[in-house]
Design a protein around this motif. Sequence first.
Motif, PDB file in Angstrom:
ATOM      1  N   PHE A   1      -0.029  -3.945  -9.578  1.00 55.37           N
ATOM      2  CA  PHE A   1       0.531  -5.060  -8.814  1.00 55.37           C
ATOM      3  C   PHE A   1       1.986  -5.216  -9.211  1.00 55.37           C
ATOM      4  O   PHE A   1       2.307  -5.718 -10.280  1.00 55.37           O
ATOM      5  CB  PHE A   1      -0.252  -6.350  -9.107  1.00 55.37           C
ATOM      6  N   ASP A   2       2.888  -4.730  -8.363  1.00 51.19           N
ATOM      7  CA  ASP A   2       4.322  -4.794  -8.595  1.00 51.19           C
ATOM      8  C   ASP A   2       4.926  -5.564  -7.419  1.00 51.19           C
ATOM      9  O   ASP A   2       5.163  -4.983  -6.349  1.00 51.19           O
ATOM     10  CB  ASP A   2       4.897  -3.375  -8.686  1.00 51.19           C
ATOM     11  N   PRO A   3       5.119  -6.896  -7.562  1.00 52.58           N
ATOM     12  CA  PRO A   3       5.543  -7.745  -6.444  1.00 52.58           C
ATOM     13  C   PRO A   3       6.730  -7.179  -5.660  1.00 52.58           C
ATOM     14  O   PRO A   3       7.743  -6.791  -6.229  1.00 52.58           O
ATOM     15  CB  PRO A   3       5.912  -9.066  -7.128  1.00 52.58           C
ATOM     16  N   GLY A   4       6.534  -7.144  -4.341  1.00 49.37           N
ATOM     17  CA  GLY A   4       7.558  -6.646  -3.437  1.00 49.37           C
ATOM     18  C   GLY A   4       7.592  -5.141  -3.299  1.00 49.37           C
ATOM     19  O   GLY A   4       8.295  -4.614  -2.448  1.00 49.37           O
ATOM     20  N   ASN A   5       6.817  -4.436  -4.128  1.00 46.16           N
ATOM     21  CA  ASN A   5       6.866  -2.970  -4.110  1.00 46.16           C
ATOM     22  C   ASN A   5       5.528  -2.297  -3.847  1.00 46.16           C
ATOM     23  O   ASN A   5       5.412  -1.483  -2.932  1.00 46.16           O
ATOM     24  CB  ASN A   5       7.432  -2.445  -5.436  1.00 46.16           C
ATOM     25  N   THR A   6       4.519  -2.595  -4.671  1.00 46.37           N
ATOM     26  CA  THR A   6       3.269  -1.839  -4.610  1.00 46.37           C
ATOM     27  C   THR A   6       2.079  -2.694  -5.015  1.00 46.37           C
ATOM     28  O   THR A   6       2.173  -3.507  -5.926  1.00 46.37           O
ATOM     29  CB  THR A   6       3.318  -0.637  -5.586  1.00 46.37           C
ATOM     30  N   ILE A   7       0.964  -2.459  -4.340  1.00 44.17           N
ATOM     31  CA  ILE A   7      -0.333  -2.955  -4.793  1.00 44.17           C
ATOM     32  C   ILE A   7      -1.311  -1.798  -4.641  1.00 44.17           C
ATOM     33  O   ILE A   7      -1.301  -1.084  -3.638  1.00 44.17           O
ATOM     34  CB  ILE A   7      -0.815  -4.211  -4.037  1.00 44.17           C
ATOM     35  N   SER A   8      -2.122  -1.596  -5.672  1.00 53.33           N
ATOM     36  CA  SER A   8      -3.127  -0.534  -5.639  1.00 53.33           C
ATOM     37  C   SER A   8      -4.487  -1.149  -5.940  1.00 53.33           C
ATOM     38  O   SER A   8      -4.603  -2.042  -6.787  1.00 53.33           O
ATOM     39  CB  SER A   8      -2.817   0.559  -6.661  1.00 53.33           C
ATOM     40  N   LEU A   9      -5.501  -0.655  -5.240  1.00 57.44           N
ATOM     41  CA  LEU A   9      -6.864  -1.149  -5.375  1.00 57.44           C
ATOM     42  C   LEU A   9      -7.806   0.012  -5.624  1.00 57.44           C
ATOM     43  O   LEU A   9      -7.553   1.134  -5.176  1.00 57.44           O
ATOM     44  CB  LEU A   9      -7.308  -1.866  -4.091  1.00 57.44           C
ATOM     45  N   ARG A  10      -8.924  -0.278  -6.282  1.00 57.95           N
ATOM     46  CA  ARG A  10      -9.954   0.738  -6.486  1.00 57.95           C
ATOM     47  C   ARG A  10     -11.311   0.105  -6.296  1.00 57.95           C
ATOM     48  O   ARG A  10     -11.574  -0.991  -6.796  1.00 57.95           O
ATOM     49  CB  ARG A  10      -9.866   1.336  -7.882  1.00 57.95           C
ATOM     50  N   SER A  11     -12.162   0.797  -5.567  1.00 56.12           N
ATOM     51  CA  SER A  11     -13.532   0.364  -5.348  1.00 56.12           C
ATOM     52  C   SER A  11     -14.461   1.505  -5.732  1.00 56.12           C
ATOM     53  O   SER A  11     -14.545   2.503  -5.020  1.00 56.12           O
ATOM     54  CB  SER A  11     -13.748   0.001  -3.881  1.00 56.12           C
ATOM     55  N   PRO A  12     -15.147   1.379  -6.880  1.00 57.85           N
ATOM     56  CA  PRO A  12     -16.058   2.449  -7.293  1.00 57.85           C
ATOM     57  C   PRO A  12     -17.398   2.339  -6.570  1.00 57.85           C
ATOM     58  O   PRO A  12     -17.733   1.296  -6.030  1.00 57.85           O
ATOM     59  CB  PRO A  12     -16.228   2.188  -8.791  1.00 57.85           C
ATOM     60  N   GLY A  13     -18.139   3.420  -6.551  1.00 57.38           N
ATOM     61  CA  GLY A  13     -19.471   3.406  -5.948  1.00 57.38           C
ATOM     62  C   GLY A  13     -19.801   4.759  -5.356  1.00 57.38           C
ATOM     63  O   GLY A  13     -19.161   5.764  -5.671  1.00 57.38           O
ATOM     64  N   ASN A  14     -20.812   4.777  -4.483  1.00 58.08           N
ATOM     65  CA  ASN A  14     -21.179   6.018  -3.807  1.00 58.08           C
ATOM     66  C   ASN A  14     -20.007   6.561  -2.991  1.00 58.08           C
ATOM     67  O   ASN A  14     -19.866   7.756  -2.809  1.00 58.08           O
ATOM     68  CB  ASN A  14     -22.389   5.793  -2.905  1.00 58.08           C
ATOM     69  N   PHE A  15     -19.193   5.630  -2.475  1.00 61.63           N
ATOM     70  CA  PHE A  15     -17.935   5.966  -1.826  1.00 61.63           C
ATOM     71  C   PHE A  15     -16.844   5.304  -2.657  1.00 61.63           C
ATOM     72  O   PHE A  15     -16.660   4.097  -2.575  1.00 61.63           O
ATOM     73  CB  PHE A  15     -17.870   5.423  -0.391  1.00 61.63           C
ATOM     74  N   THR A  16     -16.158   6.065  -3.472  1.00 62.22           N
ATOM     75  CA  THR A  16     -15.055   5.515  -4.254  1.00 62.22           C
ATOM     76  C   THR A  16     -13.810   5.521  -3.368  1.00 62.22           C
ATOM     77  O   THR A  16     -13.462   6.544  -2.784  1.00 62.22           O
ATOM     78  CB  THR A  16     -14.808   6.344  -5.523  1.00 62.22           C
ATOM     79  N   ILE A  17     -13.176   4.353  -3.283  1.00 59.17           N
ATOM     80  CA  ILE A  17     -11.991   4.209  -2.456  1.00 59.17           C
ATOM     81  C   ILE A  17     -10.834   3.813  -3.360  1.00 59.17           C
ATOM     82  O   ILE A  17     -10.951   2.874  -4.151  1.00 59.17           O
ATOM     83  CB  ILE A  17     -12.194   3.123  -1.376  1.00 59.17           C
ATOM     84  N   GLU A  18      -9.726   4.532  -3.242  1.00 55.14           N
ATOM     85  CA  GLU A  18      -8.495   4.188  -3.947  1.00 55.14           C
ATOM     86  C   GLU A  18      -7.415   3.985  -2.894  1.00 55.14           C
ATOM     87  O   GLU A  18      -7.203   4.849  -2.046  1.00 55.14           O
ATOM     88  CB  GLU A  18      -8.097   5.290  -4.916  1.00 55.14           C
ATOM     89  N   ILE A  19      -6.764   2.821  -2.951  1.00 55.62           N
ATOM     90  CA  ILE A  19      -5.752   2.460  -1.963  1.00 55.62           C
ATOM     91  C   ILE A  19      -4.455   2.130  -2.682  1.00 55.62           C
ATOM     92  O   ILE A  19      -4.453   1.327  -3.612  1.00 55.62           O
ATOM     93  CB  ILE A  19      -6.200   1.236  -1.141  1.00 55.62           C
ATOM     94  N   GLN A  20      -3.378   2.745  -2.240  1.00 59.26           N
ATOM     95  CA  GLN A  20      -2.056   2.376  -2.740  1.00 59.26           C
ATOM     96  C   GLN A  20      -1.224   1.974  -1.526  1.00 59.26           C
ATOM     97  O   GLN A  20      -1.061   2.756  -0.589  1.00 59.26           O
ATOM     98  CB  GLN A  20      -1.375   3.535  -3.465  1.00 59.26           C
ATOM     99  N   THR A  21      -0.725   0.738  -1.543  1.00 57.46           N
ATOM    100  CA  THR A  21       0.116   0.244  -0.462  1.00 57.46           C
ATOM    101  C   THR A  21       1.519   0.054  -1.019  1.00 57.46           C
ATOM    102  O   THR A  21       1.713  -0.685  -1.984  1.00 57.46           O
ATOM    103  CB  THR A  21      -0.433  -1.075   0.115  1.00 57.46           C
ATOM    104  N   ILE A  22       2.467   0.745  -0.392  1.00 57.95           N
ATOM    105  CA  ILE A  22       3.860   0.735  -0.837  1.00 57.95           C
ATOM    106  C   ILE A  22       4.687  -0.002   0.220  1.00 57.95           C
ATOM    107  O   ILE A  22       4.547   0.259   1.418  1.00 57.95           O
ATOM    108  CB  ILE A  22       4.382   2.170  -1.022  1.00 57.95           C
ATOM    109  N   PHE A  23       5.540  -0.913  -0.237  1.00 57.09           N
ATOM    110  CA  PHE A  23       6.381  -1.712   0.644  1.00 57.09           C
ATOM    111  C   PHE A  23       7.817  -1.234   0.472  1.00 57.09           C
ATOM    112  O   PHE A  23       8.374  -1.293  -0.619  1.00 57.09           O
ATOM    113  CB  PHE A  23       6.264  -3.191   0.270  1.00 57.09           C
ATOM    114  N   ILE A  24       8.414  -0.760   1.567  1.00 57.59           N
ATOM    115  CA  ILE A  24       9.747  -0.173   1.515  1.00 57.59           C
ATOM    116  C   ILE A  24      10.691  -1.007   2.371  1.00 57.59           C
ATOM    117  O   ILE A  24      10.446  -1.198   3.573  1.00 57.59           O
ATOM    118  CB  ILE A  24       9.714   1.286   2.021  1.00 57.59           C
TER     119      ILE A  24
END
Length: 145
Positions: free
Chosen positions: A71-94
């Motif tokens: 969590f880098d305000p104004g720049n990036t937020i990344s999330l992770r959801s573990p499980g049978n379907f592991t999801i990793e999300i990185q959202t970059i704000f430019i």
Amino acid sequence: MASLETSILINRPVEEVFAFMTDLDTWPDWQTDLVEVKKTSPGPLAAGSTFTVVTLVRGREQEVKYAVTEFDPGNTISLRSPGNFTIEIQTIFIKADEATRIRRLTKLSASGRYKIFEPLAARWIKKQVESSYETLKEVLEETAG
């Protein structure tokens, strides 16, 4: 593993877009198929925060737990959801003049017997993200007008 990239330009300042997108209370306003979002950790959203979302997948409610990994305000937020379907999300704000380019990188990894559904899940996620981002753009740009 499936990797997806989605990008959109929103004609609003980066600080405003970041604040809106990281406010879980706004998610029902722009996220396609979102039924409910619940924060499961105390305090403001930050690295280490947890929350649960309930979405509609093919007409059925699906609960997914997430942890904020960056969590880098104004720049990036990344999330992770573990499980049978592991999801990793990185959202970059430019910053793009007075606008914001959002770049979302999603990695989906299925395990065991769920591996066969990985391509289908990846297509569904890509479609959902693209639809949600179009709604996000409309909501943020209308509020500006």
